[in-house]
Write an enzyme that holds these catalytic residues in place. Structure first.
Site, PDB file in Angstrom:
ATOM      1  CE1 TYR A  74      -7.325   8.401 -16.158  1.00  0.00           C
ATOM      2  CE2 TYR A  74      -5.118   9.272 -16.426  1.00  0.00           C
ATOM      3  CZ  TYR A  74      -6.425   9.437 -16.035  1.00  0.00           C
ATOM      4  OH  TYR A  74      -6.835  10.647 -15.520  1.00  0.00           O
TER       5      TYR A  74
ATOM      6  N   GLY B 214      -4.192   1.396 -14.390  1.00  0.00           N
ATOM      7  CA  GLY B 214      -5.535   1.099 -13.892  1.00  0.00           C
ATOM      8  C   GLY B 214      -6.594   1.565 -14.865  1.00  0.00           C
TER       9      GLY B 214
ATOM     10  CG  ASN C  48      -8.329  13.715 -11.633  1.00  0.00           C
ATOM     11  OD1 ASN C  48      -8.223  14.919 -11.443  1.00  0.00           O
ATOM     12  ND2 ASN C  48      -9.041  12.938 -10.824  1.00  0.00           N
TER      13      ASN C  48
ATOM     14  CG  ASP D 137      -1.831   1.162   1.340  1.00  0.00           C
ATOM     15  OD1 ASP D 137      -1.713   2.094   0.519  1.00  0.00           O
ATOM     16  OD2 ASP D 137      -2.673   1.161   2.256  1.00  0.00           O
ATOM     17  CB  ILE D 138       1.720   3.728  -2.667  1.00  0.00           C
ATOM     18  CG1 ILE D 138       2.935   4.643  -2.926  1.00  0.00           C
ATOM     19  CG2 ILE D 138       0.392   4.459  -2.908  1.00  0.00           C
ATOM     20  CD1 ILE D 138       3.109   5.030  -4.375  1.00  0.00           C
TER      21      ILE D 138
ATOM     22  CB  SER E  45      -1.008   5.207 -17.246  1.00  0.00           C
ATOM     23  OG  SER E  45      -1.108   6.608 -17.326  1.00  0.00           O
TER      24      SER E  45
ATOM     25  N   GLY F 142      -8.958   4.715  -7.227  1.00  0.00           N
ATOM     26  CA  GLY F 142      -7.665   4.035  -7.224  1.00  0.00           C
ATOM     27  C   GLY F 142      -6.664   4.659  -6.269  1.00  0.00           C
ATOM     28  CB  VAL F 143      -2.988   5.214  -6.679  1.00  0.00           C
ATOM     29  CG1 VAL F 143      -1.904   6.021  -5.986  1.00  0.00           C
ATOM     30  CG2 VAL F 143      -2.535   3.773  -6.834  1.00  0.00           C
ATOM     31  CG  ASP F 144      -6.171  11.000  -7.518  1.00  0.00           C
ATOM     32  OD1 ASP F 144      -5.581  11.649  -6.639  1.00  0.00           O
ATOM     33  OD2 ASP F 144      -6.814  11.532  -8.439  1.00  0.00           O
TER      34      ASP F 144
END
Length: 199
Positions: free
Chosen positions: A135, A133, A34, A20-21, A131, A42-44
């Protein structure tokens, strides 16, 4: 599973996961943002959730100054409540078959993030699989581009000595590790050796 690439001058790149980042304690973590910088999935979304509202407030200030962040570029904020002191936000390309400059944009995400970290005197940062995921970038292709650009940028950096790819699932970890082995075999980047592989 961790694989470590050792570059000249004691610099390292690690490929690690499943992890987990948002739990990383590197000087900065990289957010696959984005272009509006207002958070997303997601990560964002995970980074904004874990870091709290301070990150979004800083992102809004940046958008007020520069407008939307173009793909391939990067900006930096504090880390809010995260263990990392900073978040570097970069916008990856949306994959449209690979014939629309996606590879160059993805490489730029990594170069610009490392350049920004270096300018801010940071020594370490952690990347997600940008990118790959929503994207739609094929992971095998993205891994080669990401690792190659990161090796080159770290090799020429002044302050950045350690980058980690902190990847969410086993298949992505394996794709990035295979990409590193392939790059090592091709010998098309700054020299590195594969120092450690744990399974």
């Amino acid at each position: 599973m961790t694989l470590r690439l050792a570059l000249e001058g004691g610099k390292t790149i690690e490929i690690d996961g499943p992890s987990d980042i948002t739990e990383e304690t590197t000087d900065a973590i990289v957010n696959a943002a984005n272009s509006s910088l207002v958070g997303g999935g997601g990560v964002d979304g995970a980074i904004h959730d874990a870091g709290g509202p301070a990150i979004l407030a800083e992102c809004r200030q940046i958008v007020n100054q520069i407008g939307r962040l173009p793909a391939g570029q990067a900006v930096i904020t504090s880390g809010g409540r995260l263990g990392a002191k900073h978040v570097i936000h970069t916008v990856g390309p949306i994959y449209r078959g690979g014939q629309h400059g996606e590879a160059g944009t993805l490489a730029s995400c990594h170069r610009e993030s490392i350049r920004l970290a270096d300018e801010h005197g940071l020594a370490s940062l952690a990347f997600p699989a940008i990118s790959t995921g929503a994207y739609g970038y094929p992971v095998t292709e993205a891994a080669l581009i990401a690792i190659s650009a990161t090796v080159e940028a770290v090799a020429s950096a002044t302050n950045v000595t350690k980058c980690r790819f902190v990847l969410f699932d086993v298949s992505t970890v394996r794709a990035y590790q295979r990409g590193a082995v392939k790059l090592h075999r091709l010998n098309t980047t700054s020299p590195f050796r594969i120092e450690k592989a744990d399974s």
